[in-house]
Design a protein around this motif. Structure first.
Motif, short mmCIF file in Angstrom:
data_model
loop_
_atom_site.label_atom_id
_atom_site.label_comp_id
_atom_site.label_asym_id
_atom_site.label_seq_id
_atom_site.Cartn_x
_atom_site.Cartn_y
_atom_site.Cartn_z
N VAL A 271 0.62 -1.41 0.05
CA VAL A 271 0.20 -0.27 -0.24
C VAL A 271 1.21 1.37 -0.16
CG1 VAL A 271 0.05 -0.18 2.60
CG2 VAL A 271 -1.71 1.17 1.05
N THR A 419 -3.08 -12.36 2.51
CA THR A 419 -3.68 -11.09 1.67
C THR A 419 -3.02 -10.07 2.42
OG1 THR A 419 -5.75 -12.11 1.86
CG2 THR A 419 -6.03 -9.65 1.63
N THR A 422 -3.87 -4.49 4.14
CA THR A 422 -5.69 -3.63 4.19
C THR A 422 -6.40 -4.37 3.95
OG1 THR A 422 -3.90 -3.48 1.61
CG2 THR A 422 -3.38 -1.85 3.28
N LEU A 423 -5.63 -5.44 3.12
CA LEU A 423 -7.38 -5.90 2.57
C LEU A 423 -7.89 -7.46 3.99
CD1 LEU A 423 -7.52 -6.34 -1.20
CD2 LEU A 423 -8.68 -5.11 0.76
N THR A 426 -11.36 -6.49 5.74
CA THR A 426 -12.37 -7.26 4.74
C THR A 426 -13.51 -8.06 4.79
OG1 THR A 426 -10.72 -6.08 3.21
CG2 THR A 426 -13.32 -6.79 2.39
N LEU A 539 -13.69 0.83 4.38
CA LEU A 539 -13.98 0.19 2.28
C LEU A 539 -14.94 -0.71 3.31
CD1 LEU A 539 -13.01 -1.25 0.41
CD2 LEU A 539 -10.87 -2.97 1.65
N HIS A 569 -3.54 -6.65 -6.27
CA HIS A 569 -3.30 -5.15 -5.29
C HIS A 569 -4.72 -4.66 -5.18
CE1 HIS A 569 -2.55 -0.59 -5.25
NE2 HIS A 569 -1.44 -1.20 -4.40
N HIS A 570 -4.80 -4.24 -4.12
CA HIS A 570 -6.32 -3.78 -3.65
C HIS A 570 -6.97 -2.81 -4.08
CE1 HIS A 570 -5.00 0.52 -2.55
NE2 HIS A 570 -3.99 0.65 -2.01
N SER A 571 -5.74 -2.10 -5.78
CA SER A 571 -6.87 -1.13 -6.53
C SER A 571 -7.61 -1.81 -7.22
CB SER A 571 -5.56 -0.28 -6.90
OG SER A 571 -4.83 -1.08 -7.52
N LEU A 574 -10.61 -3.38 -5.76
CA LEU A 574 -11.79 -3.04 -5.20
C LEU A 574 -12.36 -2.56 -6.71
CD1 LEU A 574 -10.81 -0.60 -2.42
CD2 LEU A 574 -12.03 -2.43 -1.79
#
Length: 606
Positions: A271, A419, A422-423, A426, A539, A569-571, A574
């Motif tokens: 991130v 993971t 950052t995720l 979730t 998120l 990647h998180h981008s 999402l």
């Protein structure tokens, strides 16, 4: 992943009522027994695999064909699986009773042996990162090559600017068992052994923390004062642990040319620092609208001019004290999961039926709660300290979310299943949200609805505001440690500055509260981890809003995201939901959900 044990962790002390049969782990899916011959066989297999890997590949990585690189990575992954299975088994046995000398010795001995066996592998990441970019891209895009593993090795190559010489990296590897790992173990064994005198009753750490949510204000105060007394007695030891770990990290960061103490965490999380900074700044700017406002409201509900620290997580006066048996907790969570998608409940069901949960409060048991993924050819295990409070039901929903996520991501294989933090929160926070929304939908009584809303707001404040406050505490502590040794009073002062900023003007603070930083394990085990909770909550709030706005097809996209594990990647993950965490306004959307709940609670007052 460890559930942060800030307000809902219990460890020792008698459970006052019958909650029904509470499950215990059956670890036989890993190994049949601690003296099982399979452990010795796997240790032999691991030693041979490590030696053969080094003999076959050291000095040759840059010359491998794409197919050869794929074979190499698959052998590397197999080594990870063997070592991961052994240490998962030893670690889980240890966490069941951290005060048992035999379990502690087994874990320590195995950790030392595996560290020694894997020393010949230190060359791998170092040599891999010296492969020229052009050759790397060609190998990892070839049709017969290791293209699917590219995200793992992109993250590895992000460490190139911070890589040391082969000799130094090997030294750090060998030294790890007497460095941070040893201080972590000292912290764990110290906190597990602490006892607290509460009105003549001797309790462990978690049972004493549990008193802070008691309906009886005198019991809450007694628990808080007992915690303060013991933390005060032990504060020099905890300050020594923090000083040593922060300095050790600073020395390694200096050698690695890390620009900030947080940078290594951001790299491992894949991130960007500016995304974390946008999250932190949005939450800090929202303190007055969220925690400050809510706690002033709570003081009115409790009939107090000022709250004390033992009132922060107090039940509401109209909230009837009720303990929830295990069967009801199980049904509540599974029904909520099934309401979203039957597949979600089906993935959670084996945790209850097959000995994948250890729920009871027992002496010496690790505090808090977590879901351990073990290895991808086995299954996760969930640890709880279940005492039947409504928050314990939410913790069950949270950890099962992790467990389901880990089960789905296991299909990626050992290297890609993990993971980024950052995720990683979730699915756990989404599981809590599903359970909360299911309970709220059934609440017809206004007092019950108010209690549910207030409980959720408090959980969100604990997950967002408190965790960003903890992140700021760590940032300031590490910055201060860079200027020299910190006394307990120095650390206490940083802690209290953060408390005033994040909690607001609704509180008085009892003498002794300044030491409450001492028991929080994340500062020890995973420096700068805590922002992942706030990231996950923000998120999930955005995800849940997207689900409510367009439920059709949402579960399928959600499961695809969980199955991806660490492969994207998180981008990218999402994008199907139309969300972008790099947009500062993204975080305000999530925070506005908490603000809306506080608005509703304020409206109930008029």
């Amino acid at each position: 992943m460890t559930r942060t044990p800030i307000h809902d962790a219990e460890q020792s002390g008698a459970v006052p009522v019958d909650l029904g049969p509470l499950p215990e782990w059956d670890l036989s899916d890993l190994y049949p027994a601690p003296d099982a011959p399979q452990i010795a066989a796997d240790l032999d297999r691991l030693q041979s695999a490590c030696a053969a890997f080094a003999a076959d590949y050291q000095g040759r990585l840059a010359d491998l064909s794409p197919a050869g690189m794929l074979a190499c990575i698959e052998r590397w992954q197999e080594i990870d699986l063997i070592a991961g299975r052994i240490m998962s088994y030893a670690g889980l046995r240890y966490y069941q009773n951290t005060t048992d000398a035999g379990r502690a010795k087994m874990m320590g001995d195995l950790q030392a042996r595996i560290t020694e066996m894997t020393t010949p592998l230190v060359f791998f990441s170092l040599e891999f990162n010296r492969i020229p970019d052009e050759a790397y891209q060609a190998t990892f895009t070839a049709p017969d090559g290791p293209a699917r593993y590219k995200p793992v090795f992109d993250r590895m190559r992000a460490m190139r600017p911070h890589q040391l010489s082969d000799e130094l990296e090997q030294f750090l590897h060998d030294n790890s068992v007497v460095g941070a790992a040893a201080w972590n173990r000292l912290f764990d064994e110290t906190t597990a052994a602490l006892t607290f005198d509460v009105d003549g009753e001797e309790l462990g750490l978690e049972a004493t923390l549990n008193l802070l949510t008691d309906h009886d204000r005198a019991r809450r105060e007694a628990g808080a004062r007992a915690l303060a007394a013991v933390f005060g007695q032990q504060v020099k030891l905890f300050a020594r642990i923090h000083n040593t770990l922060a300095k050790e990290k600073a020395i390694e960061d200096k050698w690695r040319k890390m620009p900030t103490p947080q940078h290594g965490r951001h790299l491992s999380n894949h991130v960007e620092p500016e995304v974390v900074q946008a999250l932190r700044d949005a939450v800090v700017a929202a303190y007055p609208r969220l925690s400050h406002r809510y706690y002033r409201l709570k003081a009115r509900w409790l009939g107090l001019d000022k709250l004390q620290v033992w009132d922060r997580n107090a039940p509401l006066p109209q909230e009837s004290p009720r303990l929830i048996g295990w069967d009801e907790a199980r049904a509540t969570v599974l029904d909520a999961y099934a309401g979203f998608a039957p597949e979600l409940a089906q993935l959670a069901q084996p945790f209850f039926d097959k000995g994948w949960i250890d729920a009871a409060v027992k002496p010496g048991k690790a505090p808090g709660a977590f879901a351990h993924p073990t290895v991808t050819d086995a299954h996760p295990y969930v640890l709880l300290n279940y005492l039947g409070k409504p928050r314990d039901v939410m913790t069950l929903a949270h950890e099962l979310g992790h467990g389901v996520h880990q089960r789905l991501a296991a299909s990626q294989g050992e290297l890609l299943a993990s993971t980024p933090l950052t995720l990683a929160e979730t699915a756990s926070v989404f599981g809590e949200m599903l359970t909360f929304r299911a309970l709220l939908a059934k609440a017809t009584d206004p007092a019950q609805r108010k209690a549910l809303l207030a409980g959720k707001v408090e959980d969100m404040i604990n997950t967002v505001v408190r965790q960003i406050a903890f992140y700021d505490f760590e940032c300031r502590l590490h910055a201060a440690r860079a200027q020299g040794e910190l006394t307990p009073d120095d650390i206490n002062a940083i802690w209290m500055d953060i408390q005033h900023e994040s909690l607001g003007d609704a509180f008085d603070y009892m003498p002794g509260y300044e030491t409450f930083w001492a028991y929080i394990p994340h500062f020890i085990h995973s420096p700068f981890y805590v922002y992942a909770y706030a990231f996950g909550d923000g998120l999930v709030n955005a995800l849940y809003a997207a689900y409510e706005a367009a439920p059709e097809g949402f579960p399928a996209r959600y499961f695809d995201m969980l199955r991806a594990g660490g492969s994207q990647h998180h981008s990218t993950l999402l994008q199907p939901f139309g969300l972008n965490a790099a947009d500062p306004a993204f975080w305000d959307k999530g925070l506005s959900m908490i603000e809306g709940m506080i608005d509703e609670l304020e409206a109930m007052e008029s």
